[in-house]
Design a protein around this motif. Structure first.
Motif, short mmCIF file in Angstrom:
data_model
loop_
_atom_site.label_atom_id
_atom_site.label_comp_id
_atom_site.label_asym_id
_atom_site.label_seq_id
_atom_site.Cartn_x
_atom_site.Cartn_y
_atom_site.Cartn_z
N ALA A 164 2.27 6.05 5.63
CA ALA A 164 2.16 7.22 6.50
C ALA A 164 3.52 7.87 6.73
O ALA A 164 3.67 9.10 6.67
N SER A 165 4.54 7.05 6.98
CA SER A 165 5.87 7.58 7.28
C SER A 165 6.49 8.27 6.08
O SER A 165 7.07 9.37 6.19
N ALA A 166 6.39 7.64 4.90
CA ALA A 166 6.99 8.22 3.70
C ALA A 166 6.30 9.52 3.31
O ALA A 166 6.96 10.49 2.90
N ARG A 167 4.98 9.56 3.43
CA ARG A 167 4.24 10.80 3.13
C ARG A 167 4.66 11.90 4.10
O ARG A 167 4.87 13.05 3.70
N GLY A 168 4.78 11.55 5.37
CA GLY A 168 5.17 12.55 6.36
C GLY A 168 6.56 13.08 6.12
O GLY A 168 6.82 14.29 6.21
N LEU B 55 0.81 -1.21 0.00
CA LEU B 55 0.00 0.00 0.00
C LEU B 55 0.85 1.27 0.00
O LEU B 55 0.30 2.37 -0.04
N SER B 56 2.15 1.12 0.03
CA SER B 56 3.03 2.28 0.20
C SER B 56 3.64 2.78 -1.09
O SER B 56 4.44 3.73 -1.07
N VAL B 57 3.30 2.18 -2.23
CA VAL B 57 3.99 2.52 -3.49
C VAL B 57 3.85 4.00 -3.84
O VAL B 57 4.81 4.64 -4.27
N GLY B 58 2.67 4.57 -3.67
CA GLY B 58 2.48 5.98 -3.99
C GLY B 58 3.30 6.89 -3.10
O GLY B 58 3.92 7.87 -3.56
N ALA B 59 3.35 6.56 -1.81
CA ALA B 59 4.13 7.37 -0.87
C ALA B 59 5.62 7.23 -1.14
O ALA B 59 6.38 8.20 -1.00
N ILE B 60 6.06 6.04 -1.54
CA ILE B 60 7.48 5.85 -1.86
C ILE B 60 7.86 6.66 -3.09
O ILE B 60 8.94 7.26 -3.16
N ASN C 232 5.40 16.65 -2.55
CA ASN C 232 5.02 15.63 -1.58
C ASN C 232 3.67 14.98 -1.93
O ASN C 232 3.33 13.94 -1.38
N THR C 233 2.93 15.57 -2.87
CA THR C 233 1.66 14.99 -3.29
C THR C 233 1.82 14.04 -4.47
O THR C 233 0.82 13.47 -4.94
N ASN C 234 3.03 13.87 -4.96
CA ASN C 234 3.26 12.95 -6.07
C ASN C 234 2.84 11.53 -5.70
O ASN C 234 2.93 11.13 -4.54
N GLY C 235 2.39 10.78 -6.69
CA GLY C 235 2.04 9.39 -6.44
C GLY C 235 0.74 9.19 -5.69
O GLY C 235 0.48 8.09 -5.19
N ASN C 236 -0.09 10.23 -5.63
CA ASN C 236 -1.35 10.11 -4.89
C ASN C 236 -2.24 9.04 -5.52
O ASN C 236 -2.50 9.07 -6.73
N LEU C 237 -2.68 8.08 -4.72
CA LEU C 237 -3.56 6.98 -5.12
C LEU C 237 -2.90 6.03 -6.14
O LEU C 237 -3.61 5.27 -6.78
N TYR C 238 -1.59 6.07 -6.25
CA TYR C 238 -0.91 5.11 -7.13
C TYR C 238 -1.16 3.68 -6.68
O TYR C 238 -1.22 2.77 -7.51
#
Length: 339
Positions: free
Chosen positions: A152-156, A91-96, A262-268
């Motif tokens: 959560a961590s990567a987005r933050g 679930l973290s691909v977009g945040a990464i 920081n909004t890149n990859g949203n909902l990827y």
């Protein structure tokens, strides 16, 4: 009494493929039918787009745009296919992708030029994949929880690095890749990278021991362990692969947008999982297809493009994607119940 006639055999003493029981050829036949069905859906969408907005949709620039947009999420989807086939989830691909893109576009990183941006994006993606893999494979954390924590961590961290601001790229080598002058025979560089990643992913998945082990772990992890497969190490490698794909996708996104946000990859993660599911990969693991996943990406990207050209709201797009995901899962369940 008449003796039963045995099926003809070839010179090696084997029954020809045409005479073998259909059940033995069932998985391959179903895969071919599924691929043809996806191609049919994609062709139907092209017709719909051509009829609804012929001048805009069929314009070469628009088709190049569709392929370029598909390239970024497509690279992520290749990695996601391996993970889901193994019975996991990411679930973290977009945040990464977001973290990799902003880390690669800081002022300090850009001082090292093209190579610095590419290297940073890939290393950050691999680092996040390594953390996910260690937590899941050796820490015993459920993939859903581990990757949700990474999300959560990567987005933050991405927000902290950018302080909410857009980081503009000033490296000419990066900016030039996004220009039409860099196209080769009308093909954008991003599309060529996507094609290379897809081909390599297909070969690894279908022609290597790594691919066979991935399917085995997803089908039955305990049986794979008893067969001599190091299941924990395999899962670690799979999340490293997913992180690598996210890093490459982040670099492509930086090239396309010329910035890091920081909004890149949203909902990827939604788009990648959806493409994998409608492509024919089982959510429970044990079966996957790179070809189907890529077709799934092209279908979703084409739908988004058609909706945008017809001025439909984004909420309608999300509803349509949700309906397609549900339909794909129902088809999977029906197929599984008949086998």
């Amino acid at each position: 009494m008449t003796q039963p006639v045995s099926p003809p055999r070839d010179t090696a003493g084997k029954t020809p493929a045409a005479e073998r029981p259909l059940a033995r050829r069932g998985p391959r036949v179903r895969a071919d039918i599924r691929t043809l069905s996806l191609l049919g859906v994609l062709a139907a969408l092209v017709v719909i787009g051509g009829v609804s907005k012929p001048d805009e949709f069929l314009d070469i620039r628009n088709l190049q745009l569709v392929l370029t947009q598909a390239s970024i999420i497509g690279v992520v989807t290749v990695g996601m296919t391996f993970v889901i086939t193994s019975g996991g989830i990411d679930l973290s691909v977009g945040a990464i992708v977001a973290l990799s893109s902003v880390w690669a576009t800081t002022v300090a990183t850009q001082e090292y030029g093209f190579a610095g941006i590419l290297f940073t994006a890939v290393v950050v993606g691999l680092g996040c994949g390594l953390v996910n893999g260690l937590l899941i494979a050796y820490g015993g954390v459920v993939p859903f929880i581990a990757t949700l924590a990474m999300l959560a961590s990567a987005r933050g961290l991405a927000l902290q690095i950018t302080d909410g601001r857009t980081q503009i790229v000033t490296v000419d080598g990066i900016l030039n890749l996004g220009e039409r002058d860099s196209y080769v025979l009308g093909i954008p560089p991003l599309v060529m990278v996507f094609a290379i990643v897809t081909i390599v992913g297909w070969l690894v998945f279908n022609r290597t021991t790594f691919g066979r082990r991935t399917v085995a772990v997803g089908g039955n992890a305990e049986a794979a362990r008893l067969a001599g497969i190091d299941v924990r190490r395999q899962r670690l490698y799979l999340y490293l692969l997913s992180g690598l794909c996210c890093g490459i996708a982040a670099f492509l996104l930086v090239v396309l947008s010329g910035s890091g946000q920081n909004t890149n990859g949203n909902l990827y993660e939604l788009d990648a999982i959806a493409a994998v599911i409608i492509g024919g990969t089982l959510l429970t693991g044990g079966r996957g297809t790179i070809t189907g996943s890529v077709l799934g990406v092209l279908i979703f990207t084409t739908i988004t493009n058609i909706f945008a050209l017809n001025n439909l709201q984004s909420d309608v797009q999300q509803i349509a994607k949700g309906a397609i995901i549900v339909a794909a899962v129902l088809v999977q369940r029906r197929t599984a119940s008949t086998t």
